[in-house]
Design an enzyme around this catalytic site. Structure first.
Site, PDB file in Angstrom:
ATOM      1  N   ASP A 335     -22.800  25.613   8.360  1.00 60.21           N
ATOM      2  CA  ASP A 335     -21.890  24.375   9.433  1.00 60.21           C
ATOM      3  C   ASP A 335     -21.696  23.761   7.787  1.00 60.21           C
ATOM      4  O   ASP A 335     -21.958  24.854   6.494  1.00 60.21           O
ATOM      5  CB  ASP A 335     -23.578  23.678   9.647  1.00 60.21           C
ATOM      6  CG  ASP A 335     -22.682  22.588  10.154  1.00 60.21           C
ATOM      7  OD1 ASP A 335     -21.371  22.523  10.043  1.00 60.21           O
ATOM      8  OD2 ASP A 335     -23.351  21.457  11.268  1.00 60.21           O
ATOM      9  N   GLU A 548     -22.748  12.230  14.093  1.00 63.29           N
ATOM     10  CA  GLU A 548     -24.046  12.715  13.212  1.00 63.29           C
ATOM     11  C   GLU A 548     -24.183  11.363  13.338  1.00 63.29           C
ATOM     12  O   GLU A 548     -24.730  10.365  13.261  1.00 63.29           O
ATOM     13  CB  GLU A 548     -22.909  13.476  12.746  1.00 63.29           C
ATOM     14  CG  GLU A 548     -21.791  14.757  12.801  1.00 63.29           C
ATOM     15  CD  GLU A 548     -21.470  15.835  11.896  1.00 63.29           C
ATOM     16  OE1 GLU A 548     -21.954  15.652  10.767  1.00 63.29           O
ATOM     17  OE2 GLU A 548     -20.811  16.491  12.167  1.00 63.29           O
TER      18      GLU A 548
HETATM   19  C1  BGC Z   1     -20.658  19.504  11.945  1.00 63.11           C
HETATM   20  C2  BGC Z   1     -20.722  21.106  13.021  1.00 63.11           C
HETATM   21  C3  BGC Z   1     -19.390  21.306  13.378  1.00 63.11           C
HETATM   22  C4  BGC Z   1     -18.432  21.079  11.179  1.00 63.11           C
HETATM   23  C5  BGC Z   1     -16.767  21.108  11.363  1.00 63.11           C
HETATM   24  C6  BGC Z   1     -20.238  18.787  10.643  1.00 63.11           C
HETATM   25  O1  BGC Z   1     -20.092  18.344   9.874  1.00 63.11           O
HETATM   26  O2  BGC Z   1     -22.705  19.468  11.758  1.00 63.11           O
HETATM   27  O3  BGC Z   1     -20.777  20.610  14.249  1.00 63.11           O
HETATM   28  O4  BGC Z   1     -18.690  22.223  13.601  1.00 63.11           O
HETATM   29  O5  BGC Z   1     -19.317  19.637  11.136  1.00 63.11           O
HETATM   30  O6  BGC Z   1     -16.316  20.191  11.505  1.00 63.11           O
END
Ligand code: BGC
Length: 798
Positions: A335, A548
């Site tokens: 990630d 998030e």
């Molecule tokens: C998230 C992921 C996401 C990635 C790309 C991260 O902060 O946890 O789920 O795919 O960003 O945007």
């Protein structure tokens, strides 16, 4: 953790198309053209086998080129306000692509993948703008790299491709989970594929296969359900639709975030997870496994730490579990920024080279790095030179990455047609409305107040979510924190980029007869006085967008203002219908007593029409909670919170929690609304359960039963099939019920249908041994019971 940058500001533009023209003109030499079209070069031969193409290309690559393939860089690093001569780019997403930046990232650093994450929209944030941007980046990589290797381009299309601001968006996954409709999940995946194929996103970081077991967590709404069977079924169908044909996906799906990402100890995103291996294996992994078995091309790693080890550096998780036990063969990506985080956040590495070695040796094939390609190159090169990472390990990852690029067809037809892009992102509105219709969940219908009459003389519509497209879309819509940045100071997006669609107010106005007076107001006293002589008030409440960690909430509840508005409306004595538009169950306060209560989740661009379809009975509701709705009532009853006005949920709460020794004191399963709950405008009677009496450990059982529609309206019933184990003889505590399957049955009024639901015995597997059990889960022999509603049928596993 992603960076938080404002997405505003105009800059001197070098358009994507201009970069394409300039670079293609200057650099596509006749020699390169010949190389690309020389079909005797195996890796460029579209008719050669993927394995042969990979072998051929790998054999031609330098170590540095291989290392570059394992890196993914955010597209902001391709941008800058003006073209820097040294390629030292520090652009924002509002800046144009710059040739020096493309040269630096794609050619000097040989980066294999580009990410356009949550806030990384092109200035022309339309389908066509995305297609132009993608083509420009892809052209640069192919035209200028020594071996003409295309990039793979990653985006987050988590409920449709939500970035182009006119896009059709589906309900967020938690609402899709409420449909229990795997055909719909497949169709929504296919529709997302159409949006992506037209705009260039060939790698979708979706679906989320984590489980929603703690409604304090800000990513709750990105999941399908609280338990693995429903989540796995929806995810598998969605992946099949999103990827298209197996073996040659048009878009690579991503099972994320592997594994147990939802389980932080306190509901905070990306935190500490303390997860017994038995709980990981028996409860969480089956959801991810279903996606892997459906052929998901990629897996993204959990950002958190499990039992004190960052998932990104866990060989047990990424190799033993994922590869050896679950049989995953595709590409594993970290990630956002999680490889450098092993040094900077987790402090398990003294420097970047060690962090990279730990991640790669654990099983990471590609790092979402996201902004330091030179650092990545140098670190992994150092690892090879000092022997901490082998070239064989690098070859293994690069093979997987190249195989995926070949299978996606990126070497053979790498560009998209921008003239098709706008139509593709705006299509599929009927499907989005169907999804909203199917997701809306009727939780309370006192005295059959619903459906409302379309001929009512006066309706009052109020509440902060009654006319807010931004709120009904939630996060990952136009921008990371939602359209208009969710209004959050950190992440404001362009105010004029609100996707078109129907709000609840729009939907109500479109549904009622011309003679019905619809009064819309956000003024509380006006809403109350208008309600006093109206047929009913419809009050839409809930949440504003978030994504998030910014969505973590220690006490998810309707706000005091919303509760006070509902109380005041209820005091009029007129029917009050509460519509909750939110990413998770909330403390309801007075809404618990409303005459009608609908959960609409985050229903997407056509969500208002979906809510109105249910309010007025155009659609008979069939949505069923894919999660548990907690309550504080048991605490109040037991005297711990007597008389308190708190609406704090009794959380975490999920239906398959294990029994304890004090369930009489509020610790049992006593939610406000249980998993699977949802009312209909008709009535159903399920009867005649029978089941296979004996099931082999490697076989399947079948439950057969009849669903009769005993009411006056056609309707769809969702019938969960559970398995109960009276005694688990190996000494492992099991949930009183485990979901093993379900039927979604469309039955006309007065009719009945007999259905068969089969389930694999493997869905009952448990990790054996004492508290420290870490072995492979096994199906235990013994006596079991299929349970459907109040019926049960015994069977044995021998
Ligand atoms: C998230 C992921 C996401 C990635 C790309 C991260 O902060 O946890 O789920 O795919 O960003 O945007």
């Amino acid at each position: 953790m992603r960076r938080i940058t404002a997405a505003l500001g105009a800059a001197a533009m070098l358009s994507a198309a201009a970069v394409t023209a300039a670079s293609a003109g200057a650099a596509t030499t006749a020699a390169r053209h010949n190389a690309r079209h020389n079909t005797r070069t195996t890796y460029l031969d579209p008719h050669a086998r993927t394995a042969d193409r990979v072998d051929d290309l790998l054999g031609r690559m330098t170590l540095e080129e291989k290392i570059g393939q394992m890196d993914q860089i955010v597209d902001e690093k391709l941008r800058a306000p003006s073209n820097p001569s040294d390629g030292n780019c520090s652009g924002s997403n509002a800046d144009p692509l710059q040739q020096a930046c493309l040269q630096k990232v794609l050619i000097s650093d040989r980066t294999g993948s580009i990410l356009a994450g949550g806030t990384d929209n092109p200035t022309d944030n339309t389908g066509k703008g995305w297609a132009d941007m993608y083509n420009a980046v892809q052209h640069y990589a192919i035209d200028h790299s020594r071996l003409h290797i295309p990039i793979i381009f990653g985006v987050d299309a988590v409920h449709g491709f939500g970035h182009p601001y006119q896009a059709t968006l589906f309900p967020q996954s938690i609402g899709m989970g409420a449909t229990w409709d795997t055909t719909l999940a497949h169709e929504a995946g296919a529709a997302t594929r159409q949006q992506l194929v037209a705009t260039g996103g060939n790698w979708d970081f979706a679906p989320v296969q984590d489980l929603a077991r703690d409604n304090r967590w800000g990513r709750y709404y990105e999941t399908w359900a609280e338990e693995p069977m429903l989540s796995g079924a929806m995810g598998a169908a969605n992946i099949a639709g999103m990827q298209g044909s197996a073996g040659h996906p048009q878009v690579a799906a991503t099972v994320k975030h592997f594994a147990g990402y939802s389980q932080s100890i306190n509901g905070h995103d990306r935190g500490e997870e303390q997860l017994p291996i038995r709980y990981l294996q028996d409860t969480f992994l089956p959801s991810y496994a279903a996606g892997i078995d459906a052929g998901a091309a990629t897996v993204m790693v959990n950002s958190g730490s499990i039992n004190g080890v960052p998932a990104t550096a866990s060989h047990f998780l990424l190799t033993t579990e994922l590869r050896q036990r679950l049989g995953f063969k595709g590409v594993v990506i970290s990630d956002y920024g999680d490889v450098p985080a092993l040094q900077s956040a987790y402090h398990v590495s003294a420097d970047l080279a060690d962090a990279v070695a730990k991640a790669v040796n654990a099983g990471v094939d590609m790092a979402m790095e996201p902004d330091n390609p030179s650092g990545w190159d140098a670190a992994l090169l150092e690892d090879v030179h000092n022997g901490s990472v082998s070239v064989a390990r690098i070859d293994q990852s690069v093979r997987r990455i190249l195989a995926l690029k070949f299978e996606l067809g990126l070497f053979d037809h790498p560009y998209v047609d921008p003239s098709q892009a706008d139509a593709a992102v705006t299509g599929n509105k009927p499907l989005a409305r169907q999804a909203a219709d199917e997701s809306v969940t009727l939780l309370r219908n006192q005295n059959d107040v619903l459906p409302l009459s379309k001929d009512a003389s006066k309706l009052v519509v109020t509440g902060p979510n009654a006319d807010s497209m931004t709120n009904q879309l939630g996060g990952w819509s136009v921008s990371w924190q939602g359209a208009f940045g969710g209004g959050q100071a950190c992440c404001a997006g362009p105010a004029d980029q609100i996707p078109p669609g129907t709000t609840v107010l729009d939907g109500i106005k479109a549904a009622v007869s011309p003679s019905t007076q619809v009064v819309y107001t956000q003024d509380k006293s006006q809403a109350v006085s208008e309600t006093s002589n109206a047929d009913a008030a419809i009050v839409a409440v809930g949440e504003t967008p978030y994504a998030e960690g910014l969505g973590d909430n220690p006490s998810p509840a309707l706000t005091p203002d919303q509760q006070s508005l509902i109380s005041a409306l209820e005091a009029t004595g007129k029917p009050v219908i509460v519509v909750v538009i939110a990413g998770r169950p909330l403390g309801l306060g007075p809404a618990e007593q409303a005459n009608g209560l609908l959960m609409a989740y985050l229903p997407g661009t056509e969500g208002g029409a979906g809510v109105a379809d249910v309010l007025f009975g155009t659609v008979n509701p069939s949505g069923k909670l894919p999660v548990t709705w907690p309550t504080d009532a048991p605490l109040q009853q037991s005297g711990f919170n007597a008389g308190g006005a708190s609406t704090l949920g009794d959380e975490p709460k999920f239906f398959d929690q294990l029994p304890g020794t004090n369930s009489g004191w509020g610790s049992g399963y006593n939610p406000l609304y249980p998993f699977g709950f949802g009312l209909s405008y008709t009535t159903f009677k399920v009867s005649g359960l029978s089941a296979s009496s004996s099931v082999s450990r490697h076989g399947s059982g079948t439950a057969t039963f009849t669903v009769a529609n005993t009411g006056a309206r056609d309707g769809i019933d969702v019938v969960p099939v559970y398995v109960h184990q009276p005694t688990e003889t190996a000494g492992i505590v099991v949930p009183p019920q485990r979901l093993v399957g379900f039927a979604r049955v469309d039955v006309s009024a007065g009719q009945s249908k007999t259905v068969h639901v089969s389930f694999p015995a493997s869905s009952l597997a448990l990790t054996p041994a004492d508290i420290d059990g870490t072995e492979v889960p096994q199906v235990m022999a013994g006596k079991y019971q299929v349970q459907v509603e109040d019926m049960s049928a015994d069977f044995v596993i021998g």
